[in-house]
Design an enzyme around this catalytic site. Sequence first.
Site, PDB file in Angstrom:
ATOM      1  N   LYS A   1      -1.564   4.698   8.800  1.00 15.70           N
ATOM      2  CA  LYS A   1      -0.747   4.784   7.569  1.00 15.70           C
ATOM      3  C   LYS A   1      -1.629   5.082   6.347  1.00 15.70           C
ATOM      4  CE  LYS A   1       1.651   2.058   4.167  1.00 15.70           C
ATOM      5  NZ  LYS A   1       2.162   0.788   3.674  1.00 15.70           N
TER       6      LYS A   1
ATOM      7  N   THR B   1       0.868  -1.180   0.000  1.00 19.60           N
ATOM      8  CA  THR B   1       0.000   0.000   0.000  1.00 19.60           C
ATOM      9  C   THR B   1       0.899   1.223   0.000  1.00 19.60           C
ATOM     10  OG1 THR B   1      -1.670  -1.158   1.301  1.00 19.60           O
ATOM     11  CG2 THR B   1      -1.811   1.242   1.233  1.00 19.60           C
TER      12      THR B   1
ATOM     13  N   LYS C   1      -7.699   1.751  -3.279  1.00 18.11           N
ATOM     14  CA  LYS C   1      -7.392   1.311  -1.906  1.00 18.11           C
ATOM     15  C   LYS C   1      -7.519   2.483  -0.924  1.00 18.11           C
ATOM     16  CE  LYS C   1      -5.133  -0.935   1.455  1.00 18.11           C
ATOM     17  NZ  LYS C   1      -5.564  -2.118   2.142  1.00 18.11           N
TER      18      LYS C   1
HETATM   19  P1  NAD Z   1       5.634  -6.275   7.301  1.00 18.50           P
HETATM   20  O1  NAD Z   1       6.422  -5.184   7.939  1.00 18.50           O
HETATM   21  O2  NAD Z   1       5.231  -7.448   8.110  1.00 18.50           O
HETATM   22  O3  NAD Z   1       6.424  -6.827   6.009  1.00 18.50           O
HETATM   23  C1  NAD Z   1       7.225  -6.039   5.167  1.00 18.50           C
HETATM   24  C2  NAD Z   1       8.481  -6.846   4.899  1.00 18.50           C
HETATM   25  O4  NAD Z   1       9.277  -6.169   3.916  1.00 18.50           O
HETATM   26  C3  NAD Z   1       9.373  -7.005   6.150  1.00 18.50           C
HETATM   27  O5  NAD Z   1       9.553  -8.395   6.423  1.00 18.50           O
HETATM   28  C4  NAD Z   1      10.688  -6.324   5.735  1.00 18.50           C
HETATM   29  O6  NAD Z   1      11.834  -6.949   6.296  1.00 18.50           O
HETATM   30  C5  NAD Z   1      10.610  -6.475   4.225  1.00 18.50           C
HETATM   31  N1  NAD Z   1      11.532  -5.610   3.484  1.00 18.50           N
HETATM   32  C6  NAD Z   1      11.954  -4.354   3.787  1.00 18.50           C
HETATM   33  N2  NAD Z   1      12.829  -3.924   2.849  1.00 18.50           N
HETATM   34  C7  NAD Z   1      12.948  -4.933   1.919  1.00 18.50           C
HETATM   35  C8  NAD Z   1      13.696  -5.107   0.730  1.00 18.50           C
HETATM   36  N3  NAD Z   1      14.518  -4.148   0.285  1.00 18.50           N
HETATM   37  N4  NAD Z   1      13.571  -6.264   0.036  1.00 18.50           N
HETATM   38  C9  NAD Z   1      12.764  -7.246   0.476  1.00 18.50           C
HETATM   39  N5  NAD Z   1      12.032  -7.149   1.611  1.00 18.50           N
HETATM   40  C10 NAD Z   1      12.123  -6.006   2.330  1.00 18.50           C
HETATM   41  O7  NAD Z   1       4.351  -5.561   6.665  1.00 18.50           O
HETATM   42  P2  NAD Z   1       2.995  -6.267   6.161  1.00 18.50           P
HETATM   43  O8  NAD Z   1       1.977  -6.200   7.251  1.00 18.50           O
HETATM   44  O9  NAD Z   1       3.314  -7.565   5.529  1.00 18.50           O
HETATM   45  O10 NAD Z   1       2.522  -5.209   5.065  1.00 18.50           O
HETATM   46  C11 NAD Z   1       3.142  -5.140   3.807  1.00 18.50           C
HETATM   47  C12 NAD Z   1       2.371  -4.142   2.946  1.00 18.50           C
HETATM   48  O11 NAD Z   1       1.023  -4.571   2.825  1.00 18.50           O
HETATM   49  C13 NAD Z   1       2.328  -2.725   3.527  1.00 18.50           C
HETATM   50  O12 NAD Z   1       2.448  -1.803   2.475  1.00 18.50           O
HETATM   51  C14 NAD Z   1       0.967  -2.668   4.197  1.00 18.50           C
HETATM   52  O13 NAD Z   1       0.459  -1.346   4.260  1.00 18.50           O
HETATM   53  C15 NAD Z   1       0.145  -3.530   3.244  1.00 18.50           C
HETATM   54  N6  NAD Z   1      -1.036  -4.160   3.856  1.00 18.50           N
HETATM   55  C16 NAD Z   1      -0.939  -4.765   5.072  1.00 18.50           C
HETATM   56  C17 NAD Z   1      -2.078  -5.356   5.613  1.00 18.50           C
HETATM   57  C18 NAD Z   1      -2.027  -6.060   6.956  1.00 18.50           C
HETATM   58  O14 NAD Z   1      -3.094  -6.367   7.505  1.00 18.50           O
HETATM   59  N7  NAD Z   1      -0.841  -6.336   7.503  1.00 18.50           N
HETATM   60  C19 NAD Z   1      -3.303  -5.324   4.922  1.00 18.50           C
HETATM   61  C20 NAD Z   1      -3.355  -4.724   3.669  1.00 18.50           C
HETATM   62  C21 NAD Z   1      -2.214  -4.141   3.154  1.00 18.50           C
END
Ligand code: NAD
Length: 294
Positions: A242, A92, A167
């Site tokens: 966020k 997102t 979104k």
């Molecule tokens: P998260 O922090 O659990 O996962 C993000 C991952 O990206 C981490 O494991 C981090 O180490 C990794 N990362 C950072 N830099 C990187 C790189 N250069 N290369 C590869 N990996 C890298 O976050 P999440 O909850 O999984 O959310 C991910 C995305 O999805 C966000 O943008 C969030 O807004 C969106 N989202 C989350 C949810 C939810 O319920 N968690 C729902 C809808 C959307």
Amino acid sequence: MKIAFLGLGHMGGPMAVNLTAAGHDVTGYDPDTAARAAAAEAGATPADSAVAAVAEAELVVTMLPSGRHVLDVYDEILPAAPAGTLFVDSSTIDVADARAAHEKAVAAGHRNIDAPVSGGVVGAVAGTLAFMVGGSESDFAAAEPILAVMGRNLVHCGGPGNGQAAKLCNNMILGASMIAVSEAFVLGESLGLTNQALFDVASHASGQCWALTTNCPVPGPVPTSPANNDYRPGFSAALMDKDLTLAANAVRANGIHAALGLAAADIYHAYNADGGGTNDFSAIVEEIRSRSGN
Ligand code: NAD
């Protein structure tokens, strides 16, 4: 299909596992070694770097924390991927960042769609996410079979960045409606109305909405809502903060008169700053109660 998956966190981890389980050849990268190990245990091939992960990829999924992460990673990996690779960003992020990422990918000889999701970790694990997609008709069609492994409701919303636009608009509705529902419960309590009575009326009347009937912010009326489980998420207040911040930035950048959206962003931002971020976003009802002195 040979798929590189970058970002194996709460969402990306289970999404990559579902692609592996469906028989795709998934190479995963995350700087977090535990996340990499978990994906490897589920059958993905761990890579030592983002560049190594995309070396033979036909399709690259990114699931990263922010637009900055996506743009930085694209700078690293676009030159390393085979020509014509389809890049799918499911993070997102800001609409402008999504359009910038698209331009970068196309300039490097690749294809790109933005494909943010809703449905949370539960949807990621179950493979029932909703995907909102921005990009060309043909790139959407090419990605569809892969998205269908991870989700159910796939909507093509228009050109590049339009998935992110959908979104942000959806979550602006969600944040504002959760606050409205919560304010009504707190007012009702003060007026001597039981939560169940208000629910029984509003859930069958014009106040009906998802925030009330599925994610009801008070315990009791909807037994499966996070309010019955100490507000464990669900969808965290930090993520709502966020998404509403991204929506508020877009509101301001486009000169839209969106007083409720901006107020919702302020309310969730304050709640997150006060330490409520790890709660489900429906716990905002407690903030409203405490601000009301109840
Ligand atoms: P998260 O922090 O659990 O996962 C993000 C991952 O990206 C981490 O494991 C981090 O180490 C990794 N990362 C950072 N830099 C990187 C790189 N250069 N290369 C590869 N990996 C890298 O976050 P999440 O909850 O999984 O959310 C991910 C995305 O999805 C966000 O943008 C969030 O807004 C969106 N989202 C989350 C949810 C939810 O319920 N968690 C729902 C809808 C959307």
